[in-house]
Design a protein around this motif. Structure first.
Motif, PDB file in Angstrom:
ATOM      1  N   ILE A   1       0.652  -1.344  -0.105  1.00  0.00           N
ATOM      2  CA  ILE A   1       0.130   0.076   0.003  1.00  0.00           C
ATOM      3  C   ILE A   1       0.930   1.223  -0.073  1.00  0.00           C
ATOM      4  O   ILE A   1       0.600   2.262  -0.776  1.00  0.00           O
ATOM      5  CB  ILE A   1      -0.864   0.167   1.260  1.00  0.00           C
TER       6      ILE A   1
ATOM      7  N   THR B   1      -7.313  -2.451   3.465  1.00  0.00           N
ATOM      8  CA  THR B   1      -6.620  -1.418   2.441  1.00  0.00           C
ATOM      9  C   THR B   1      -7.392  -0.211   2.524  1.00  0.00           C
ATOM     10  O   THR B   1      -6.592   1.047   2.186  1.00  0.00           O
ATOM     11  CB  THR B   1      -6.418  -2.282   1.350  1.00  0.00           C
TER      12      THR B   1
ATOM     13  N   GLN C   1      -8.643  -8.273   3.521  1.00  0.00           N
ATOM     14  CA  GLN C   1      -7.394  -7.374   3.156  1.00  0.00           C
ATOM     15  C   GLN C   1      -8.146  -6.507   2.318  1.00  0.00           C
ATOM     16  O   GLN C   1      -7.493  -5.154   2.547  1.00  0.00           O
ATOM     17  CB  GLN C   1      -6.678  -8.494   2.153  1.00  0.00           C
TER      18      GLN C   1
END
Ligand code: ADP
Length: 266
Positions: A120, A153, A149
């Motif tokens: 990220i 994120t 996930q």
């Protein structure tokens, strides 16, 4: 607090006892009040871009600006931006509403999380439209957490974009991960304008913005942190902020570390 009494009698009408139902009216009133406030906020948030668009479209049509080669593209750009804002807003609202109704299932899996964090941050650093330096204080080990996930994120994207939005250009952002006994603590610190002490806890409320005009200008919906809080709580974690006006802000969140039960092979 409201109390209701009912007398209980047997078949012959003899007094058997009393049933008391005590309900917390204030809680119900609070929920009602919050709902009304929310509807009013949503209406207001939608009306603002709509009225802006109306006046620009009027200028284009009735005002004849459509014939002006300079003004026309500018005015169309404004209506396009406002449309984008409304789409973002409605998408955020839909996501919140799904989470309120527990419809938005979390697709949790056991995930080796450190590479996810690094990925990220790489993405933010690649996107060099802003001059941002991210310092990483991330342990170099395999840490497994039970998370959705995409949702995690989204949380980090939200916090990182805020850190960028509310920081001076060239400001440093620190992304830190600390492994505590039962949880992972993630923090994102910026050197931005900060938030006054009495306002810090409110930033996780729906539509709360410290500076409405500024948030609007930067394209915010005022829902990013409210969504982040819902997501983190759905992971049994906590999210909070600490900040100093003029110095910067740190947003923290935690994710539980599941201790593997002895004998369990899951
Ligand atoms: P927005 O879309 O307005 O950014 P958020 O829910 O993401 O909505 O944040 C709510 C408000 O919290 C923002 O409008 C801003 O006033 C404040 N805020 C969030 N992050 C920061 C930060 N890093 N520094 C200063 N203020 C912040």
């Amino acid at each position: 607090i409201k109390a209701n009494f009912s007398i209980v009698q047997d078949e012959e009408g003899n007094f058997m006892g009393l049933i008391t139902v005590i309900s917390d009216v204030t809680e119900q009133e609070k929920v009602d009040r919050e709902r009304k406030e929310f509807v009013s906020n949503v209406s207001h948030e939608l009306r603002t871009p709509l009225t802006t668009m109306r006046s620009y479209l009027e200028a284009l049509t009735d005002g004849g600006a459509w014939e002006d080669k300079e003004l026309a593209p500018q005015f169309l750009q404004v209506t396009q931006n406002e449309t984008e804002r409304m789409i973002r807003l409605v998408n955020d609202l839909l996501q919140l509403s799904k989470m309120d109704h527990k419809e938005s299932a979390m697709y949790k899996k056991r995930i080796d999380i450190i590479p996810v964090f690094n990925h990220i941050l790489d993405r933010f650093e690649m996107n060099k439209t802003e001059l941002i330096h991210v310092e990483r204080k991330i342990p170099d080990e395999r840490i497994f957490v039970w998370v959705d996930q995409d949702k995690i994120t989204q949380v980090i994207d939200n916090i990182m974009s805020n850190a960028i939005k509310y920081s001076p250009e060239g400001g440093k952002i620190t992304f830190q991960v600390v492994k505590e006994p039962h949880r992972l603590r993630i923090s994102i610190s910026d050197q931005g304008l900060g938030i006054a002490r009495e306002k810090v806890d409110k930033i996780f409320e729906r539509f709360y913005r410290v500076d409405k005009a500024r948030s609007r200008e930067l394209g915010g919906t005022g829902l990013g942190l409210a969504i982040s809080r819902e997501i983190i709580e759905a992971h049994h974690g906590h999210i909070w902020a600490s900040s100093k006006e003029g110095k910067g802000t740190t947003i923290y969140f935690t994710l539980p570390l599941r201790k593997r039960k002895r004998g369990s092979r899951k």
